[in-house]
Write a protein that holds these residues in place. Structure first.
Motif, mmCIF file in Angstrom:
data_model
loop_
_atom_site.group_PDB
_atom_site.id
_atom_site.type_symbol
_atom_site.label_atom_id
_atom_site.label_comp_id
_atom_site.label_asym_id
_atom_site.label_seq_id
_atom_site.Cartn_x
_atom_site.Cartn_y
_atom_site.Cartn_z
ATOM 1 N N LEU A 83 23.371 -31.906 19.345
ATOM 2 C CA LEU A 83 21.984 -31.688 18.954
ATOM 3 C C LEU A 83 21.929 -30.574 17.921
ATOM 4 O O LEU A 83 22.485 -29.497 18.123
ATOM 5 C CB LEU A 83 21.115 -31.301 20.157
ATOM 6 C CG LEU A 83 20.850 -32.358 21.225
ATOM 7 C CD1 LEU A 83 19.745 -31.879 22.154
ATOM 8 C CD2 LEU A 83 20.473 -33.688 20.618
ATOM 9 N N ARG A 111 15.424 -28.677 23.769
ATOM 10 C CA ARG A 111 16.795 -28.821 24.278
ATOM 11 C C ARG A 111 16.771 -29.167 25.760
ATOM 12 O O ARG A 111 17.525 -30.030 26.233
ATOM 13 C CB ARG A 111 17.595 -27.542 24.044
ATOM 14 C CG ARG A 111 17.925 -27.258 22.593
ATOM 15 C CD ARG A 111 19.011 -26.205 22.447
ATOM 16 N NE ARG A 111 18.666 -24.883 22.907
ATOM 17 C CZ ARG A 111 18.100 -23.940 22.175
ATOM 18 N NH1 ARG A 111 17.764 -24.205 20.911
ATOM 19 N NH2 ARG A 111 17.845 -22.731 22.660
ATOM 20 N N THR A 147 18.028 -32.992 26.699
ATOM 21 C CA THR A 147 19.285 -33.086 27.443
ATOM 22 C C THR A 147 19.061 -33.602 28.856
ATOM 23 O O THR A 147 19.980 -34.151 29.469
ATOM 24 C CB THR A 147 20.034 -31.744 27.478
ATOM 25 O OG1 THR A 147 19.200 -30.728 28.062
ATOM 26 C CG2 THR A 147 20.450 -31.312 26.074
ATOM 27 N N CYS A 203 24.621 -28.664 22.370
ATOM 28 C CA CYS A 203 23.505 -28.238 21.521
ATOM 29 C C CYS A 203 23.930 -26.995 20.742
ATOM 30 O O CYS A 203 24.890 -26.304 21.101
ATOM 31 C CB CYS A 203 22.281 -27.865 22.362
ATOM 32 S SG CYS A 203 21.770 -29.091 23.569
ATOM 33 N N SER A 251 21.856 -23.523 19.161
ATOM 34 C CA SER A 251 20.559 -22.843 19.141
ATOM 35 C C SER A 251 20.027 -22.727 17.717
ATOM 36 O O SER A 251 20.776 -22.863 16.738
ATOM 37 C CB SER A 251 20.685 -21.441 19.747
ATOM 38 O OG SER A 251 21.269 -20.542 18.823
ATOM 39 N N THR A 311 21.892 -25.899 29.256
ATOM 40 C CA THR A 311 20.524 -26.290 29.582
ATOM 41 C C THR A 311 20.434 -26.562 31.082
ATOM 42 O O THR A 311 21.459 -26.600 31.780
ATOM 43 C CB THR A 311 20.121 -27.556 28.808
ATOM 44 O OG1 THR A 311 20.909 -28.661 29.278
ATOM 45 C CG2 THR A 311 20.321 -27.382 27.313
ATOM 46 N N VAL A 353 25.348 -25.037 25.311
ATOM 47 C CA VAL A 353 24.612 -24.613 24.116
ATOM 48 C C VAL A 353 25.424 -23.537 23.405
ATOM 49 O O VAL A 353 25.835 -22.554 24.020
ATOM 50 C CB VAL A 353 23.219 -24.056 24.466
ATOM 51 C CG1 VAL A 353 22.455 -23.705 23.183
ATOM 52 C CG2 VAL A 353 22.424 -25.047 25.305
#
Length: 337
Positions: A5, A17, A21, A29, A31, A59, A65
């Protein structure tokens, strides 16, 4: 194949997110960027942009992430990377792709693509400032005004210690105008020995398959496409499995509009808990506006909510919308814990 992502300032934040997810299909992901301008940032700044740091850098659904930093001063970037590393992010990503004028004017983001030696200095400083086991990756565009230094920049990132490159297939000058030049990503992939992830203008399954073919990259980063169609990652995985004669991915889901209604309600609850009242309705409208590309039902929902501003009224409408859909086809909705 990995599907990531994208970091998207003002759009794909921790709220989306969390929601995206929860529907599955994404491997990791990144940030939104944390801007470094010279001072050592306190932990609260990192945690505000990336609250997943309180949850093992994942997440709520367990998707890792990676934290992204943006800046041009190597010493300051290194000091802040070391500070951030103490919070145990999954990794640190460096932004060399942001095309925003306010960022570029101060030498950050895509502006650094005019100076491969400066890129090398930033990456090397960050790589040396964090634990050896912590991944340091980078995201770049094809260049600033042109592609003349494209390969030099990619090689500088690799030589300075980046373990992975995400390449957005446009220059800063191209902005976000179609098309994305996926064939140029192939030139970077051929020039470096570290993994390259292709990014840019992937809205549909057909886009994803063409991007893989033209870039030579199996790994993709999804941005506005997965915001518009939250089931896009699963649809890509299914198409790749069918193309390559592989078993269907574990946990495979066909995400349709009824599946998105609990996600919309969850999104709205998180927005109301995190944002100022004047910002809340706009965020919901922003997401519904993008989803109009993929779902006819989103068009009707957007038109209904477009003129609404009252938080209580919007909450009631979303709850009623979900209940109406549940009553019409209960088998299509995921079970709620």
């Amino acid at each position: 194949m990995r599907l990531l992502l994208a970091p998207m300032e003002g759009l794909l934040d921790f709220v989306l997110r969390d929601v995206l997810t929860s529907l599955g299909g994404a491997d990791r992901c990144v940030s939104e960027f944390i801007r470094i301008t010279g001072s050592l940032l306190p932990d609260k700044v990192y945690l505000r942009t990336m609250p997943e740091l309180r949850n093992g850098s994942c997440t709520a659904a367990g998707t890792p992430v990676r934290a992204q930093l943006l800046g041009s001063d190597a010493a300051s970037m290194a000091a802040n990377a070391a500070q951030l590393a103490a919070l145990s992010p999954e990794g640190i990503d460096l932004n060399f792709g942001c095309p925003a004028k306010v960022v570029n004017r101060h030498g950050g983001g895509a502006a650094l693509l005019q100076d491969p030696s400066a890129i090398h200095a930033v990456v090397a400083a960050v790589r040396g400032a964090v634990p050896a086991a912590m991944p340091v990756s980078a995201k770049m565009r094809l260049g600033f005004n042109d592609r003349a230094l494209m390969l030099d920049c990619a090689l500088a990132m690799q030589e300075a210690g980046a373990c992975e490159l995400v390449v957005h297939g446009r220059t800063k000058l191209d902005g976000y105008r179609p098309p994305a030049y996926w064939d140029q990503i192939a030139r970077i992939r051929e020039a470096v020995s570290i993994p390259v992830v292709a990014n840019g203008e992937i809205w549909t399954v057909d886009d994803a398959l063409r991007c893989q073919a033209e870039s030579g990259c199996q790994d993709l980063m999804l941005g506005r496409g997965i915001v518009a169609d939250p089931g896009l990652a699963w649809r890509i995985r299914k198409a790749v499995a069918e193309r390559d004669g592989l078993p269907m991915p574990a946990g495979m889901r066909d995400v349709q509009w009824p599946d998105l209604l609990p996600a919309l309600l969850r999104f709205w609850q998180l927005v109301c808990a995190d944002l100022e009242p004047r910002q809340r309705a706009g965020r919901l409208k922003q997401w519904l506006n993008l989803m109009r590309r993929a779902f006819p039902e989103a068009e009707a929902a957007y038109q209904h909510v477009r003129v609404m501003t009252d938080q209580a009224a919007i909450s009631l409408w979303l709850e009623e919308l979900q209940q109406q859909c549940l009553a019409a086809s209960p088998a299509t909705l995921p079970s709620q814990q």
